[in-house]
Design a protein around this motif. Structure first.
Motif, PDB file in Angstrom:
ATOM      1  N   ARG A  55      15.139   5.293   5.636  1.00 44.95           N
ATOM      2  CA  ARG A  55      14.966   6.674   5.070  1.00 44.95           C
ATOM      3  C   ARG A  55      16.167   7.155   4.465  1.00 44.95           C
ATOM      4  N   CYS A  56      16.461   7.101   3.113  1.00 43.08           N
ATOM      5  CA  CYS A  56      18.318   6.893   2.373  1.00 43.08           C
ATOM      6  C   CYS A  56      17.869   7.936   1.458  1.00 43.08           C
ATOM      7  N   ASP A  57      18.495   9.103   1.073  1.00 37.53           N
ATOM      8  CA  ASP A  57      19.016   9.580   0.021  1.00 37.53           C
ATOM      9  C   ASP A  57      20.124   9.106  -0.278  1.00 37.53           C
ATOM     10  N   LEU A  58      19.305   9.274  -1.517  1.00 39.55           N
ATOM     11  CA  LEU A  58      19.974   8.068  -2.310  1.00 39.55           C
ATOM     12  C   LEU A  58      21.905   9.540  -3.182  1.00 39.55           C
ATOM     13  N   THR A  59      22.774   9.394  -3.245  1.00 36.94           N
ATOM     14  CA  THR A  59      23.916  10.543  -3.303  1.00 36.94           C
ATOM     15  C   THR A  59      24.604   9.859  -4.312  1.00 36.94           C
ATOM     16  N   SER A  90       0.790  -0.819   0.723  1.00 36.95           N
ATOM     17  CA  SER A  90      -0.274   0.583   0.036  1.00 36.95           C
ATOM     18  C   SER A  90       0.780   1.571   0.121  1.00 36.95           C
ATOM     19  N   PRO A  91       0.583   1.438  -1.039  1.00 40.39           N
ATOM     20  CA  PRO A  91       1.532   3.347  -1.335  1.00 40.39           C
ATOM     21  C   PRO A  91       1.793   4.057   0.625  1.00 40.39           C
ATOM     22  N   ASP A  92       0.189   4.021   1.057  1.00 39.47           N
ATOM     23  CA  ASP A  92      -0.244   4.938   2.327  1.00 39.47           C
ATOM     24  C   ASP A  92       0.243   4.952   3.422  1.00 39.47           C
ATOM     25  N   GLN A  93       1.151   3.448   3.539  1.00 41.50           N
ATOM     26  CA  GLN A  93       1.902   2.218   4.552  1.00 41.50           C
ATOM     27  C   GLN A  93       3.510   2.270   3.904  1.00 41.50           C
ATOM     28  N   ILE A  94       4.108   3.091   3.055  1.00 43.10           N
ATOM     29  CA  ILE A  94       5.806   2.862   3.011  1.00 43.10           C
ATOM     30  C   ILE A  94       6.509   2.862   3.795  1.00 43.10           C
ATOM     31  N   GLY A  95       7.377   2.021   4.178  1.00 44.70           N
ATOM     32  CA  GLY A  95       8.239   2.089   4.966  1.00 44.70           C
ATOM     33  C   GLY A  95       7.748   0.960   6.273  1.00 44.70           C
ATOM     34  N   VAL A  96       6.550   0.862   6.622  1.00 52.18           N
ATOM     35  CA  VAL A  96       6.006   0.108   7.592  1.00 52.18           C
ATOM     36  C   VAL A  96       5.819  -1.074   7.529  1.00 52.18           C
ATOM     37  N   ALA A 137      24.585   6.506   0.278  1.00 54.99           N
ATOM     38  CA  ALA A 137      23.641   6.419   0.690  1.00 54.99           C
ATOM     39  C   ALA A 137      23.265   7.272   2.441  1.00 54.99           C
ATOM     40  N   ILE A 138      22.895   8.407   1.925  1.00 55.05           N
ATOM     41  CA  ILE A 138      22.259   8.832   4.026  1.00 55.05           C
ATOM     42  C   ILE A 138      21.496   9.171   4.481  1.00 55.05           C
ATOM     43  N   CYS A 139      21.654   7.905   5.242  1.00 55.46           N
ATOM     44  CA  CYS A 139      20.302   7.214   6.018  1.00 55.46           C
ATOM     45  C   CYS A 139      19.888   7.701   7.395  1.00 55.46           C
ATOM     46  N   SER A 140      18.215   7.496   7.236  1.00 56.49           N
ATOM     47  CA  SER A 140      18.479   8.020   9.010  1.00 56.49           C
ATOM     48  C   SER A 140      17.649   7.281   9.156  1.00 56.49           C
ATOM     49  N   ALA A 141      17.460   7.169  10.689  1.00 58.36           N
ATOM     50  CA  ALA A 141      16.523   5.325  11.706  1.00 58.36           C
ATOM     51  C   ALA A 141      16.722   5.621  12.884  1.00 58.36           C
ATOM     52  N   GLU A 142      15.377   5.499  13.759  1.00 60.06           N
ATOM     53  CA  GLU A 142      15.380   5.356  15.051  1.00 60.06           C
ATOM     54  C   GLU A 142      16.291   6.460  15.787  1.00 60.06           C
ATOM     55  N   GLY A 143      16.449   8.241  15.379  1.00 57.31           N
ATOM     56  CA  GLY A 143      16.578   9.712  15.286  1.00 57.31           C
ATOM     57  C   GLY A 143      17.874   9.402  15.307  1.00 57.31           C
ATOM     58  N   SER A 144      18.420   8.681  14.481  1.00 56.42           N
ATOM     59  CA  SER A 144      20.102   8.468  14.087  1.00 56.42           C
ATOM     60  C   SER A 144      20.414   9.124  13.012  1.00 56.42           C
ATOM     61  N   THR A 145      21.241   9.270  12.477  1.00 51.60           N
ATOM     62  CA  THR A 145      21.739   9.884  10.819  1.00 51.60           C
ATOM     63  C   THR A 145      23.617   8.563  10.715  1.00 51.60           C
ATOM     64  N   TYR A 146      23.134   8.075   9.662  1.00 50.85           N
ATOM     65  CA  TYR A 146      24.387   7.413   9.208  1.00 50.85           C
ATOM     66  C   TYR A 146      24.940   7.504   7.495  1.00 50.85           C
ATOM     67  N   ARG A 147      25.710   7.544   7.755  1.00 49.21           N
ATOM     68  CA  ARG A 147      26.282   7.636   5.824  1.00 49.21           C
ATOM     69  C   ARG A 147      26.420   5.610   5.572  1.00 49.21           C
ATOM     70  N   GLN A 199      12.402   5.759  -4.617  1.00 45.97           N
ATOM     71  CA  GLN A 199      11.976   7.081  -5.309  1.00 45.97           C
ATOM     72  C   GLN A 199      12.090   7.875  -5.689  1.00 45.97           C
ATOM     73  N   GLY A 200      12.778   7.882  -7.129  1.00 51.41           N
ATOM     74  CA  GLY A 200      14.030   8.785  -7.802  1.00 51.41           C
ATOM     75  C   GLY A 200      14.872   8.771  -6.422  1.00 51.41           C
ATOM     76  N   ASP A 201      15.354   9.840  -6.015  1.00 55.32           N
ATOM     77  CA  ASP A 201      17.050   8.912  -4.970  1.00 55.32           C
ATOM     78  C   ASP A 201      16.875   9.656  -3.970  1.00 55.32           C
ATOM     79  N   ILE A 202      15.440   8.880  -3.709  1.00 62.58           N
ATOM     80  CA  ILE A 202      14.406   8.637  -1.598  1.00 62.58           C
ATOM     81  C   ILE A 202      14.664   7.151  -1.752  1.00 62.58           C
ATOM     82  N   PHE A 203      15.185   6.320  -1.215  1.00 62.13           N
ATOM     83  CA  PHE A 203      15.372   5.052  -0.469  1.00 62.13           C
ATOM     84  C   PHE A 203      14.619   4.763   0.848  1.00 62.13           C
TER      85      PHE A 203
END
Length: 261
Positions: free
Chosen positions: A67-71, A43-49, A84-94, A57-61
């Protein structure tokens, strides 16, 4: 002469870079996915669940709750390696991530290993009569609860529910005499799609997430003002409904959706 040759070399280099970048961006990896061998709702309204949908979607994973920005795309064989510059559970990593198209979807290689995603199957086109056969929309109920809806002779029905305070709104759908269950349900009103998800039992549509509630409210307003509604479930069942009488049955103000609390 020397200047012209240098200019041509520079121009060729620029064009080569453009061509390379174009080949990276042209890879057809955009879409909704689920883990290979799984049966998620897609379901597109439950992306990431978990159990909903994975997406590129484009440069978004969008993975499960990350969620990651694809660079910095670089072609690697048949795939593309990203920073990939990612964020999960309040932290950011590459991290480095390589995405490679496959016959059924994509292969994703990252520090944690390799995962296979299958592309979500598109919904089947509605196979319904162009002329709906349902009756006029009606309003009924009592004891503080009201129902607005319509049905036809083929066991297709849609019912909006609401209490007398204008809250706890719900939505129930049956197609071919059976409640929709456990998957995506797309409701189209006069050319606009509203993507919803059915619970596993009872034909009840999920209204309890933020996006779900917003979709419910927008659908209510569209149904009250519209002319034609088409409903398509993930299993291919579908039906068309006239919206004659919907404004009188639903009213001008949408019911507030049931948020589960």
């Amino acid at each position: 002469m020397w200047k012209n040759q240098s200019y041509r070399k520079v121009l060729f280099g620029v064009l080569a870079v453009w061509a390379f970048c174009g080949s990276v961006s042209a890879q057809s990896i955009d879409g909704l996915y689920q883990p290979a061998g799984s049966n998620w709702s897609c379901s597109p309204d439950q992306i990431g669940v978990d159990g909903g949908a994975l997406a590129i979607q484009g440069d978004i994973f969008n993975g499960v709750e990350n969620r990651c920005d694809l660079t910095s795309p670089v072609r690697i064989g048949d795939g593309t390696r990203y920073t990939a510059i990612c964020s999960a559970e309040g932290s950011t990593y590459r991290e480095q991530m390589t995405i490679t198209p496959t016959v059924d979807g994509v292969r994703i290689t990252r520090a944690g290993g390799t995962a296979m995603w299958d592309r979500c199957e598109p919904l089947q086109e509605p196979s319904v009569a162009s002329t709906p056969t349902n009756g006029r929309w009606t309003l009924g109920g009592g004891q503080g609860n009201y129902e607005s809806g319509t049905r036809d002779a083929n066991g297709n029905s849609i019912t909006f529910t609401c209490d007398d305070l204008g809250a706890n709104g719900g939505l129930f759908i049956e197609l071919n005499g059976q409640p929709v269950a456990g998957g995506q349900v797309v409701i189209n009103v006069d050319g606009t799609d509203f993507a919803t998800t059915a619970w596993t039992e009872g034909g009840r549509i999920n209204t309890e997430c933020t996006v779900c509630g917003q979709t419910y409210t927008a659908l209510w307003a569209a149904a009250a003002a519209g002319n034609l509604m088409t409903i398509t479930a993930s299993d291919g069942r579908s039906a068309a409904f006239s919206l004659i009488g919907s404004r009188d049955a639903l009213g001008d103000v949408a019911c507030q959706p049931d948020d589960g609390f």
